[in-house]
Scaffold this motif. Structure first.
Motif, PDB file in Angstrom:
ATOM      1  N   GLU A  61       0.831  -1.207   0.000  1.00  0.00           N
ATOM      2  CA  GLU A  61       0.000   0.000   0.000  1.00  0.00           C
ATOM      3  C   GLU A  61       0.868   1.261   0.000  1.00  0.00           C
ATOM      4  OE1 GLU A  61      -2.716  -0.027   3.224  1.00  0.00           O
ATOM      5  OE2 GLU A  61      -3.823  -1.781   2.532  1.00  0.00           O
ATOM      6  N   LEU A  62       1.937   1.206   0.776  1.00  0.00           N
ATOM      7  CA  LEU A  62       2.832   2.354   0.901  1.00  0.00           C
ATOM      8  C   LEU A  62       3.446   2.703  -0.447  1.00  0.00           C
ATOM      9  CD1 LEU A  62       4.286   4.268   2.949  1.00  0.00           C
ATOM     10  CD2 LEU A  62       6.094   2.564   3.062  1.00  0.00           C
ATOM     11  N   TRP A  63       3.905   1.711  -1.181  1.00  0.00           N
ATOM     12  CA  TRP A  63       4.546   1.937  -2.474  1.00  0.00           C
ATOM     13  C   TRP A  63       3.587   2.632  -3.449  1.00  0.00           C
ATOM     14  CZ3 TRP A  63       9.145   2.296  -4.478  1.00  0.00           C
ATOM     15  CH2 TRP A  63       9.318   2.224  -5.858  1.00  0.00           C
ATOM     16  N   GLU A  64       2.321   2.229  -3.416  1.00  0.00           N
ATOM     17  CA  GLU A  64       1.321   2.828  -4.305  1.00  0.00           C
ATOM     18  C   GLU A  64       0.957   4.235  -3.860  1.00  0.00           C
ATOM     19  OE1 GLU A  64      -1.914   0.107  -4.227  1.00  0.00           O
ATOM     20  OE2 GLU A  64      -0.886  -1.451  -5.394  1.00  0.00           O
ATOM     21  N   ARG A  65       0.845   4.433  -2.545  1.00  0.00           N
ATOM     22  CA  ARG A  65       0.366   5.728  -2.033  1.00  0.00           C
ATOM     23  C   ARG A  65       1.421   6.816  -2.113  1.00  0.00           C
ATOM     24  NH1 ARG A  65      -1.144   9.821  -1.329  1.00  0.00           N
ATOM     25  NH2 ARG A  65      -2.628  10.729   0.156  1.00  0.00           N
TER      26      ARG A  65
END
Length: 331
Positions: free
Chosen positions: A323-327
């Motif tokens: 999720e972090l990579w996308e956000r």
């Protein structure tokens, strides 16, 4: 910060202090010094959960320990390492000891630098593990140590590593100020009345930031990336402090509340009561997520109140990293 970062910092400071005189051993002893303050984690095996949390980054991360520990270890090493005198070894150890908590003070947990005074410094401008801080620092240190002791480039490379890492730390302070204003403006635009706001970077970087906002009955959690193009949205997290009932007067609960600076919620799941520390956010970059990084089960037993930290699961880490990579790249 994480153990690797503190080892790199200690080694670089040791090299800067005595590398020219004693060679590689300065970095070796610096690396050891960079590790010693974090040995306070051993206390977890001997005390209850709340006491262990209070002791973490306590006395071993203080100026008092830096001075006293520096005196002891400087004297000890000087007994067999004769290429530098006691004062010079003391200078190495005290520098390595004091830079450790100074760096930790920039994280969310902070340090009790002025122990025994009851105050914890936490600037919250860098995550406890940040590759952008550590990797360049490590590269310069390795390049420096590959040079001969008498090579002037060795000192220059080591100093460059210290300069680059310190510059990145200053950059995160600037980014904290910029993102704070973004969150503050978003709250004003959305007509949200609040009493307090604290901001910090999301895990592993300094591009995506998160805010905890206290209102009368709930906390709001929001995320902002430097690449965002849409307005900030906030998730709602009811305080539910009333669920504690008489437990609010329990000594352990009072100490937990003090540790969180009041940023906590209470949840009840399947009849079980949980104390959630909001300082470290949730196990997701979704602002409405109700699974918290630090959550403590509260149980009443014959012996009193028992508090147990929920265990972390590998799948939780995998989820948040995805999720972090996308956000990071914007909403």
């Amino acid at each position: 910060m994480d153990s690797l970062t503190q080892i790199v910092l200690g080694a670089a400071v040791g090299e800067a202090a005595l590398g020219k005189r004693v060679g590689y051993k300065a970095a070796l002893y610096g690396a050891i010094a960079g590790t010693i303050p974090d040995l306070d984690i051993i206390s977890q095996a001997f005390v209850d959960t709340v006491t262990a949390l209070e002791w973490h980054r306590g006395i071993t991360h203080s100026i008092v320990f830096s001075i006293v520990g520096g005196l002891f270890f400087g004297w000890l090493v000087s007994l067999w390492e004769k290429r530098a005198n006691w004062k010079q070894w003391y200078w190495l150890w005290i520098l390595c000891f004091v830079t450790h908590p100074l760096l930790d003070a920039h994280t969310t947990w902070g340090t009790q630098l002025f122990w025994p005074l009851d105050m914890r410094l936490a600037y919250k401008n860098i995550f406890v593990i940040d590759p952008l801080y550590t990797i360049p620092f490590l590269v310069f240190l390795i390049l420096a140590l590959r040079r001969k002791q008498t090579d002037p480039k060795r000192r220059k490379l080591n100093n460059l590593g210290l300069l680059v890492s310190s510059s990145y730390l200053l950059l995160t302070l600037l980014l904290k100020g910029v993102t704070f204003l973004k969150f503050e403006n978003a709250l004003q635009e959305q007509n949200i009345t609040y009493t307090e706001i604290e901001t910090k970077p999301a895990p592993l970087q300094a591009i995506l930031w998160t805010a905890n906002v206290e209102t009368e009955d709930e906390f709001l959690i929001g995320y902002y990336s430097l690449f965002d193009s849409r307005p900030i949205t906030f998730g709602n997290h009811p305080k539910n402090h009333q669920l504690l009932g008489g437990l609010a007067e329990n000594d352990k609960i009072k100490r937990l509340i003090k540790l969180t600076n009041g940023f906590y919620t209470i949840t009840k799941t399947e009849g079980k009561l949980y104390f959630n520390d909001l300082r470290f956010g949730t196990l997701s970059v979704n602002p409405n997520n109700q699974q918290y990084v630090f959550s403590f089960l509260i149980e009443q037993t014959k012996g009193g109140v028992t508090i147990t930290e929920n265990r972390k699961r590998p799948e939780d880490a995998q989820k948040i990293l995805t999720e972090l990579w996308e956000r990071i790249f914007g909403n």
